[in-house]
Design an enzyme around this catalytic site. Structure first.
Site, PDB file in Angstrom:
ATOM      1  N   GLU A 266      14.496  -5.908  -5.961  1.00  0.00           N
ATOM      2  CA  GLU A 266      13.776  -6.387  -7.078  1.00  0.00           C
ATOM      3  C   GLU A 266      12.543  -5.295  -7.774  1.00  0.00           C
ATOM      4  O   GLU A 266      11.518  -5.507  -7.893  1.00  0.00           O
ATOM      5  CB  GLU A 266      12.756  -7.833  -6.809  1.00  0.00           C
ATOM      6  CG  GLU A 266      13.717  -8.949  -6.329  1.00  0.00           C
ATOM      7  CD  GLU A 266      12.935  -9.845  -5.800  1.00  0.00           C
ATOM      8  OE1 GLU A 266      11.661 -10.042  -6.008  1.00  0.00           O
ATOM      9  OE2 GLU A 266      13.526 -10.667  -5.126  1.00  0.00           O
TER      10      GLU A 266
ATOM     11  N   GLU B 108      22.090 -13.656  -2.864  1.00  0.00           N
ATOM     12  CA  GLU B 108      21.185 -14.649  -2.579  1.00  0.00           C
ATOM     13  C   GLU B 108      21.395 -15.823  -3.238  1.00  0.00           C
ATOM     14  O   GLU B 108      20.705 -16.257  -4.412  1.00  0.00           O
ATOM     15  CB  GLU B 108      19.736 -14.174  -2.760  1.00  0.00           C
ATOM     16  CG  GLU B 108      19.289 -12.888  -1.691  1.00  0.00           C
ATOM     17  CD  GLU B 108      17.818 -12.524  -2.141  1.00  0.00           C
ATOM     18  OE1 GLU B 108      16.995 -13.497  -2.454  1.00  0.00           O
ATOM     19  OE2 GLU B 108      17.472 -11.337  -1.968  1.00  0.00           O
TER      20      GLU B 108
HETATM   21  O1  G3I Z   1       6.686 -16.197  10.414  1.00  0.00           O
HETATM   22  C1  G3I Z   1       5.567 -16.827   9.917  1.00  0.00           C
HETATM   23  C2  G3I Z   1       5.161 -17.893  10.708  1.00  0.00           C
HETATM   24  O2  G3I Z   1       4.634 -16.987  11.987  1.00  0.00           O
HETATM   25  C3  G3I Z   1       3.863 -18.670  10.017  1.00  0.00           C
HETATM   26  O3  G3I Z   1       3.357 -19.555  11.249  1.00  0.00           O
HETATM   27  C4  G3I Z   1       4.226 -19.184   8.866  1.00  0.00           C
HETATM   28  C5  G3I Z   1       3.147 -20.015   8.122  1.00  0.00           C
HETATM   29  O4  G3I Z   1       3.625 -20.196   6.819  1.00  0.00           O
HETATM   30  O5  G3I Z   1       4.715 -18.217   8.119  1.00  0.00           O
HETATM   31  C6  G3I Z   1       5.787 -17.504   8.471  1.00  0.00           C
HETATM   32  O6  G3I Z   1       6.432 -16.534   7.705  1.00  0.00           O
HETATM   33  C7  G3I Z   1       6.864 -16.914   6.456  1.00  0.00           C
HETATM   34  C8  G3I Z   1       8.436 -16.349   6.500  1.00  0.00           C
HETATM   35  O7  G3I Z   1       8.999 -16.673   5.164  1.00  0.00           O
HETATM   36  C9  G3I Z   1       9.048 -16.927   7.680  1.00  0.00           C
HETATM   37  O8  G3I Z   1       9.106 -18.450   7.507  1.00  0.00           O
HETATM   38  C10 G3I Z   1       6.356 -16.418   5.380  1.00  0.00           C
HETATM   39  O9  G3I Z   1       5.000 -17.179   5.295  1.00  0.00           O
HETATM   40  C11 G3I Z   1       6.920 -16.726   3.903  1.00  0.00           C
HETATM   41  O10 G3I Z   1       6.268 -15.857   3.034  1.00  0.00           O
HETATM   42  C12 G3I Z   1       8.476 -16.165   4.286  1.00  0.00           C
HETATM   43  O11 G3I Z   1       9.028 -16.409   2.957  1.00  0.00           O
HETATM   44  C13 G3I Z   1      10.185 -15.646   2.854  1.00  0.00           C
HETATM   45  C14 G3I Z   1      10.052 -15.049   1.343  1.00  0.00           C
HETATM   46  O12 G3I Z   1      11.341 -14.198   1.090  1.00  0.00           O
HETATM   47  C15 G3I Z   1       9.036 -13.909   1.389  1.00  0.00           C
HETATM   48  O13 G3I Z   1       9.268 -12.827   2.443  1.00  0.00           O
HETATM   49  C16 G3I Z   1      11.619 -16.663   2.878  1.00  0.00           C
HETATM   50  O14 G3I Z   1      11.776 -17.331   3.971  1.00  0.00           O
HETATM   51  C17 G3I Z   1      12.495 -15.758   2.226  1.00  0.00           C
HETATM   52  O15 G3I Z   1      13.702 -16.813   1.979  1.00  0.00           O
HETATM   53  C18 G3I Z   1      12.188 -15.288   0.985  1.00  0.00           C
HETATM   54  O16 G3I Z   1      13.416 -14.555   0.751  1.00  0.00           O
HETATM   55  C19 G3I Z   1      13.298 -13.872  -0.531  1.00  0.00           C
HETATM   56  C20 G3I Z   1      14.293 -12.567  -0.446  1.00  0.00           C
HETATM   57  O17 G3I Z   1      13.715 -11.961   0.682  1.00  0.00           O
HETATM   58  C21 G3I Z   1      14.071 -11.776  -1.841  1.00  0.00           C
HETATM   59  N1  G3I Z   1      14.416 -12.515  -2.780  1.00  0.00           N
HETATM   60  C22 G3I Z   1      13.903 -13.614  -3.080  1.00  0.00           C
HETATM   61  C23 G3I Z   1      14.002 -14.701  -1.986  1.00  0.00           C
HETATM   62  C24 G3I Z   1      13.177 -15.959  -2.198  1.00  0.00           C
HETATM   63  O18 G3I Z   1      11.890 -15.781  -2.248  1.00  0.00           O
END
Ligand code: G3I
Length: 375
Positions: free
Chosen positions: A167, A277
């Site tokens: 992105e 994705e």
């Molecule tokens: O691992 C922690 C956990 O320890 C904690 O207790 C919990 C509390 O909220 O958070 C967990 O981390 C989260 C992680 O996902 C795993 O579930 C993060 O807060 C959360 O921000 C994270 O979201 C991910 C997001 O990217 C940001 O990195 C999503 O799973 C993931 O599907 C999403 O994927 C992105 C791609 O990388 C790029 N394109 C867009 C796509 C959707 O946003």
């Protein structure tokens, strides 16, 4: 021996197992076939991918589902830069689990992502590191190099494809993302792009290196901006192999023909492409008489668009089943849920979308067999 056209048509319409010119059999085109999506994708020679899913996922029923129905797995979160709690301090436990799983079950491993300026793409300490540096760009270059060495180096030869930069553009325009720490720190944004790919190439010369973007299929400005960005990289000799179209159809549905044309535009530059994705929110088709069937048709169109482009290496659905979708956890999109955007429901049963994607692969196989039928 020449075969008349009517005879060829009659032969091809028989419910036989079709034979290719090379003698291989396309088992999935047999009308009695029960072949899985994974088998159909493997016969079609394209990847059918999905994501890893949190700690321990590989040894649960999710792992079984993934190795049965998918031929590729993308690290959803466990290789983002935030796995480094401090410069050079990494926790690879979850990434190891995914990459080991991929190897054990013969799946292609897709590494996501080295440089992404949003959310967990950025380690919490990076801003302070750069603020304290006399020359922030030079410090960022050092940190990027160390990061690529640590991560790409660790999995060299095991991760087939990397989303090197994720992105790089603004969400809704073709301009560089103004909120990017990379855009803000590098005097020339193109230097950031070029360096990222050069470092990845040095560390693993065999990996395919992708630039991954959101919305090029539904936003024309985004598509044009991405095309210009990538053309520039190619003109500068940046070692880029492919472009990923994310999908994430949450606010607008794609037009399959436009998607095909836009994938082809990058293929015409000599690049590989992938749908990286893919998810389709049920909310976009909830006004239809049968929303699950309507969702399945969107999936079919996306799969067919990829399969119509020779350079398209495959499709990855973002999240394994509806109960795991990021959309139902995202602060912006969760209030609009449940989105039910994947190929499997919360009980891990295949949805109509599963069958429509499988049918798209089978149709591509049948076309391929027809093309190679002896004349
Ligand atoms: O691992 C922690 C956990 O320890 C904690 O207790 C919990 C509390 O909220 O958070 C967990 O981390 C989260 C992680 O996902 C795993 O579930 C993060 O807060 C959360 O921000 C994270 O979201 C991910 C997001 O990217 C940001 O990195 C999503 O799973 C993931 O599907 C999403 O994927 C992105 C791609 O990388 C790029 N394109 C867009 C796509 C959707 O946003």
């Amino acid at each position: 021996m020449s075969i008349s056209t009517p005879l060829r048509v009659a032969l091809l319409s028989l419910p036989w197992v079709l034979s290719c010119a090379d003698g291989s059999v396309t088992r999935c085109t047999d009308s009695n076939s029960t072949c899985t999506l994974r088998e159909a994708s493997e016969e079609a020679g394209v990847f059918m991918g999905t994501t890893s899913e949190g700690a321990g996922w590989a040894s649960t029923e999710i792992g079984t589902l993934v190795e049965t129905h998918f031929s590729s797995v993308t690290t959803q979160n466990e290789l983002k830069w935030s796995i480094a709690s401090a410069p050079g301090v990494y926790d690879f436990e979850r990434a190891d689990e995914t990459i080991d799983f991929a190897e054990q079950h013969g799946l292609r491993a897709r590494g996501h992502t080295l440089f992404w300026h949003r959310l967990s793409g950025i380690p919490s300490w990076l801003g302070d590191e750069l603020a304290a540096a006399a020359d922030p760009e030079a410090r960022l270059r050092e940190l990027m190099q160390a990061h690529v060495r640590a991560v790409v180096g660790r999995y060299a030869g095991r991760i087939d494809t990397w989303d090197v930069v994720n992105e790089p553009l603004d969400v809704f325009s073709g301009n560089p993302a103004p909120d990017s720490i990379f855009f803000q720190t590098f005097e020339r944004y193109e230097d950031f792009l070029d360096l990222s790919f050069q470092l990845a190439r040095q560390e693993d010369p065999t990996a395919k290196l992708f630039l991954n973007e959101i919305f090029p299929s539904i936003n024309e400005a985004k598509f044009e901006g991405l095309l210009a960005l990538v053309r520039g990289m190619l003109e500068r000799g940046t070692p880029i192999d492919g472009v990923g179209f994310q999908g994430h159809f949450v606010v607008q549905l794609p037009d399959a023909e436009i998607l095909r044309q836009r994938l082809q535009a990058f293929a015409d530059l000599g690049l590989l492409v992938e749908i990286t994705e893919l998810d389709v929110s049920i909310n976009l088709v909830n006004d239809q008489p049968d929303p699950l069937a309507a969702q399945a048709e969107i999936y079919r169109g996306v799969a067919a668009a990829c399969l119509a482009v020779t350079a398209c290496r495959g499709i990855t659905t973002w999240n394994v089943h509806d109960g795991l979708t990021w959309l139902d956890r995202d602060p912006l999109f969760a209030p609009l849920g449940p989105h039910r955007p994947t190929l499997f429901d919360e009980s891990l049963n295949p949805k109509p979308a599963y069958e429509s994607v499988r049918e798209a692969f089978v149709a591509a196989l049948a076309r391929k067999a027809a093309q190679t039928f002896p004349r």
